[in-house]
Design an enzyme around this catalytic site. Structure first.
Site, PDB file in Angstrom:
ATOM      1  N   ASN A  87     -15.666   5.591  29.999  1.00 14.26           N
ATOM      2  CA  ASN A  87     -15.680   4.161  29.243  1.00 14.26           C
ATOM      3  C   ASN A  87     -14.267   4.266  28.723  1.00 14.26           C
ATOM      4  O   ASN A  87     -13.838   4.954  28.235  1.00 14.26           O
ATOM      5  CB  ASN A  87     -16.844   4.122  28.270  1.00 14.26           C
ATOM      6  CG  ASN A  87     -18.227   4.059  28.833  1.00 14.26           C
ATOM      7  OD1 ASN A  87     -18.493   3.610  29.886  1.00 14.26           O
ATOM      8  ND2 ASN A  87     -19.099   5.160  28.293  1.00 14.26           N
ATOM      9  N   GLY A  93     -17.205  -0.137  26.757  1.00 16.32           N
ATOM     10  CA  GLY A  93     -18.159   0.413  25.951  1.00 16.32           C
ATOM     11  C   GLY A  93     -17.754   1.849  25.101  1.00 16.32           C
ATOM     12  O   GLY A  93     -18.684   2.567  24.772  1.00 16.32           O
ATOM     13  N   HIS A 100     -13.122  11.036  27.476  1.00 19.18           N
ATOM     14  CA  HIS A 100     -14.211  11.937  27.805  1.00 19.18           C
ATOM     15  C   HIS A 100     -14.789  11.613  28.986  1.00 19.18           C
ATOM     16  O   HIS A 100     -14.832  10.171  29.217  1.00 19.18           O
ATOM     17  CB  HIS A 100     -15.062  12.071  26.602  1.00 19.18           C
ATOM     18  CG  HIS A 100     -15.418  10.770  26.141  1.00 19.18           C
ATOM     19  ND1 HIS A 100     -14.883   9.837  25.032  1.00 19.18           N
ATOM     20  CD2 HIS A 100     -16.650   9.845  26.203  1.00 19.18           C
ATOM     21  CE1 HIS A 100     -15.446   8.868  24.721  1.00 19.18           C
ATOM     22  NE2 HIS A 100     -16.617   8.903  25.406  1.00 19.18           N
TER      23      HIS A 100
HETATM   24  P1  AMP Z   1     -18.291   6.529  24.623  1.00 23.50           P
HETATM   25  O1  AMP Z   1     -19.287   5.545  24.104  1.00 23.50           O
HETATM   26  O2  AMP Z   1     -17.988   6.606  25.995  1.00 23.50           O
HETATM   27  O3  AMP Z   1     -17.004   6.496  23.866  1.00 23.50           O
HETATM   28  O4  AMP Z   1     -19.076   8.029  24.390  1.00 23.50           O
HETATM   29  C1  AMP Z   1     -19.292   8.516  23.321  1.00 23.50           C
HETATM   30  C2  AMP Z   1     -20.194   9.354  23.199  1.00 23.50           C
HETATM   31  O5  AMP Z   1     -20.091  10.469  22.471  1.00 23.50           O
HETATM   32  C3  AMP Z   1     -21.558   8.812  22.832  1.00 23.50           C
HETATM   33  O6  AMP Z   1     -22.239   9.019  24.294  1.00 23.50           O
HETATM   34  C4  AMP Z   1     -22.129   9.637  21.570  1.00 23.50           C
HETATM   35  O7  AMP Z   1     -23.531   9.624  21.936  1.00 23.50           O
HETATM   36  C5  AMP Z   1     -21.317  10.555  21.764  1.00 23.50           C
HETATM   37  N1  AMP Z   1     -21.052  11.497  20.607  1.00 23.50           N
HETATM   38  C6  AMP Z   1     -20.566  11.071  19.111  1.00 23.50           C
HETATM   39  N2  AMP Z   1     -20.845  11.911  18.471  1.00 23.50           N
HETATM   40  C7  AMP Z   1     -20.837  13.041  18.859  1.00 23.50           C
HETATM   41  C8  AMP Z   1     -21.216  14.508  18.637  1.00 23.50           C
HETATM   42  N3  AMP Z   1     -20.824  14.702  17.354  1.00 23.50           N
HETATM   43  N4  AMP Z   1     -21.559  15.251  19.328  1.00 23.50           N
HETATM   44  C9  AMP Z   1     -21.902  14.899  20.592  1.00 23.50           C
HETATM   45  N5  AMP Z   1     -21.780  13.710  21.082  1.00 23.50           N
HETATM   46  C10 AMP Z   1     -21.340  12.916  20.335  1.00 23.50           C
END
Ligand code: AMP
Length: 114
Positions: A87, A93, A100
């Site tokens: 994303n 999003g 990542h």
């Molecule tokens: P995005 O919306 O593509 O930026 O994805 C960010 C992702 O990070 C989301 O799916 C969240 O659930 C995940 N996320 C946020 N904080 C953490 C955390 N501390 N450990 C693991 N995943 C996380």
């Protein structure tokens, strides 16, 4: 790039369910999984979004995909299938501004995504 929660995970300042690590990358389970398997692969090098990558990052970007592929093979769902997603920025999003790659598997994923 400003500090994110993923930088803290890299430095082991907050816990994460880490499933993969090498010199360049870290892989850990998403805290809010959207599928039975939901792993995030991140470069250790700070990079906020895919927009910040350049030609010099070609190897690193390839490593993200290859790490996801290797994890799918190791966990036994490479043949049944999976999805990788990056994303980018608000319309994409993105909520955490450390690049990542999402790896999603373990259920039939719909298309188009929401
Ligand atoms: P995005 O919306 O593509 O930026 O994805 C960010 C992702 O990070 C989301 O799916 C969240 O659930 C995940 N996320 C946020 N904080 C953490 C955390 N501390 N450990 C693991 N995943 C996380």
């Amino acid at each position: 790039m400003s500090e994110t929660i993923f930088s803290k995970i890299i430095r082991r300042e907050i816990p994460a369910d880490i499933v993969y690590e090498d010199e360049h990358l870290l892989g850990f389970r998403d805290v809010n999984p959207q599928a039975p398997v939901h792993v995030l692969f991140i470069p250790k090098k700070p990079m906020a979004t895919l927009n910040d990558a350049d030609d010099g990052d070609a190897d690193l970007l390839g490593r993200l995909l290859l790490a996801a592929r290797a994890f799918a093979s190791k966990e036994g769902f490479a043949e049944s299938g999976y999805r990788t997603v990056i994303n980018c920025n608000a319309d994409g999003g993105q909520s955490v501004y450390h690049l990542h790659l999402h790896l999603l598997a373990g259920r039939q994923l719909s298309w188009p995504p929401g």
